[in-house]
Design an enzyme around this catalytic site. Structure first.
Site, PDB file in Angstrom:
ATOM      1  N   ASP A   1       0.888  -1.173   0.000  1.00  0.00           N
ATOM      2  CA  ASP A   1       0.000   0.000   0.000  1.00  0.00           C
ATOM      3  C   ASP A   1       0.926   1.223   0.000  1.00  0.00           C
ATOM      4  O   ASP A   1       1.295   1.730   1.048  1.00  0.00           O
ATOM      5  CB  ASP A   1      -0.871  -0.042   1.269  1.00  0.00           C
ATOM      6  CG  ASP A   1      -1.859   1.101   1.325  1.00  0.00           C
ATOM      7  OD1 ASP A   1      -2.058   1.773   0.296  1.00  0.00           O
ATOM      8  OD2 ASP A   1      -2.435   1.331   2.402  1.00  0.00           O
TER       9      ASP A   1
ATOM     10  N   GLU B   1      -3.105  -1.844  -4.817  1.00  0.00           N
ATOM     11  CA  GLU B   1      -4.432  -1.263  -5.009  1.00  0.00           C
ATOM     12  C   GLU B   1      -4.384  -0.289  -6.163  1.00  0.00           C
ATOM     13  O   GLU B   1      -3.380   0.396  -6.361  1.00  0.00           O
ATOM     14  CB  GLU B   1      -4.855  -0.502  -3.744  1.00  0.00           C
ATOM     15  CG  GLU B   1      -5.965  -1.192  -2.991  1.00  0.00           C
ATOM     16  CD  GLU B   1      -6.420  -0.405  -1.774  1.00  0.00           C
ATOM     17  OE1 GLU B   1      -6.987  -1.032  -0.886  1.00  0.00           O
ATOM     18  OE2 GLU B   1      -6.198   0.813  -1.705  1.00  0.00           O
TER      19      GLU B   1
ATOM     20  N   ASP C   1      -2.133   1.313   7.587  1.00  0.00           N
ATOM     21  CA  ASP C   1      -1.373   1.101   6.345  1.00  0.00           C
ATOM     22  C   ASP C   1      -0.899  -0.352   6.261  1.00  0.00           C
ATOM     23  O   ASP C   1      -0.812  -0.926   5.176  1.00  0.00           O
ATOM     24  CB  ASP C   1      -0.140   2.013   6.298  1.00  0.00           C
ATOM     25  CG  ASP C   1      -0.488   3.469   6.557  1.00  0.00           C
ATOM     26  OD1 ASP C   1      -0.675   4.203   5.587  1.00  0.00           O
ATOM     27  OD2 ASP C   1      -0.605   3.846   7.735  1.00  0.00           O
TER      28      ASP C   1
END
Lengths: 170, 170
Positions: free
Chosen positions: A7, A67, A140
């Site tokens: 991420d 993502e 996170d």
């Protein structure tokens, strides 16, 4: 199968490494990288590259999960996120690690069963799946572990499809 | 001093390499890279990285010049431009090549004397400065040469400032 899920962010980049060994899902490593704000942009990009290349080599990573980004309020942040993603594409190419991308909604849906889930809800599922990890992890990190899981599920799906295909064609 | 100037793009990336040898400005190489649309995104990023790393090594590039990007109509293109820029930051860090960035207006102003100049006007100046290059070059290439020139001028300025500083502190 070993998956690295990331991420990315210029302040904090969460990551997870998950492997599947004889049907067992193992969280091999998780944590985050904080880029020093005192360094220049090229230096920070260099640190990011070296950090994840080391993880890929250490765990023999076979796929990278990310993502898909969306354009927020700040176009400059969006562009800078692109720098980090570019590095991950480069590592995917260099180390022949497949790259899987998931929309944020897809990750939440896969992990919690609800595409509009909050970060806390995602975190609760991750804590339940991996009780050994500390409950005080940053969002996170739990987000990155969720992304990694999606990568693992995707690769299993792909492999079983290939398997079925082989069966059918015998 | 050897400068590599780049105008990155996912379809065409123009570039120029200019050196300054005993007061003479020499265009060592110029051209463009066209990324094959048939390849995956990681593969294209890998090609981009290998192409410019080769140029940096071949010419012993000491600085890289880029234009600052602006958010156009297409956010996805803006993000993808970030991937390529991230690679150039990485190369700047790895090869200890300084990175200079210029606003498009700044490049036009420096080369043509007018910040609102059209691409054709920039091209005309470049053809005049380097008569040996073909008049049918793409605007991506003449733009990249203009950016490279800005990088050279900037590095000269920096060096002469450092020189003056040393003089002053003697």
């Amino acid at each position: 199968m070993v998956i690295l899920g990331i991420d990315p962010g210029f302040s904090i980049t969460g990551f997870g490494v998950i492997s599947n060994e004889m049907g067992k899902t193992i969280l091999r490593e998780h944590g985050y990288l904080k880029l020093p704000t005192t360094k220049s942009l090229p230096e920070r990009i260099g640190i990011f590259h070296a950090f994840f290349e080391e993880k890929i080599n250490k765990h023999h990573v076979e796929a990278i999960a990310l993502e898909t980004p969306f354009l927020g309020k700040n176009a400059q942040n969006f562009l800078k996120l692109g720098y980090l993603r570019g590095i991950l594409y480069l590592l995917s190419d260099k180390h022949k690690a497949e790259l899987y991308e998931f929309a944020p909604r897809e990750v939440k849906l896969a992990v919690t069963g609800f595409g509009g889930a909050e970060k806390e809800q995602v975190a609760r599922v991750i804590y339940r799946l991996f009780p050994a990890i500390s409950i005080v992890e940053k969002a996170d990190v739990t987000d990155a572990i969720a992304i990694t899981l999606c990568g693992l599920w995707k690769s299993k799906q792909k492999n079983s499809l290939a398997h079925n295909y082989l069966q059918m064609n015998r």
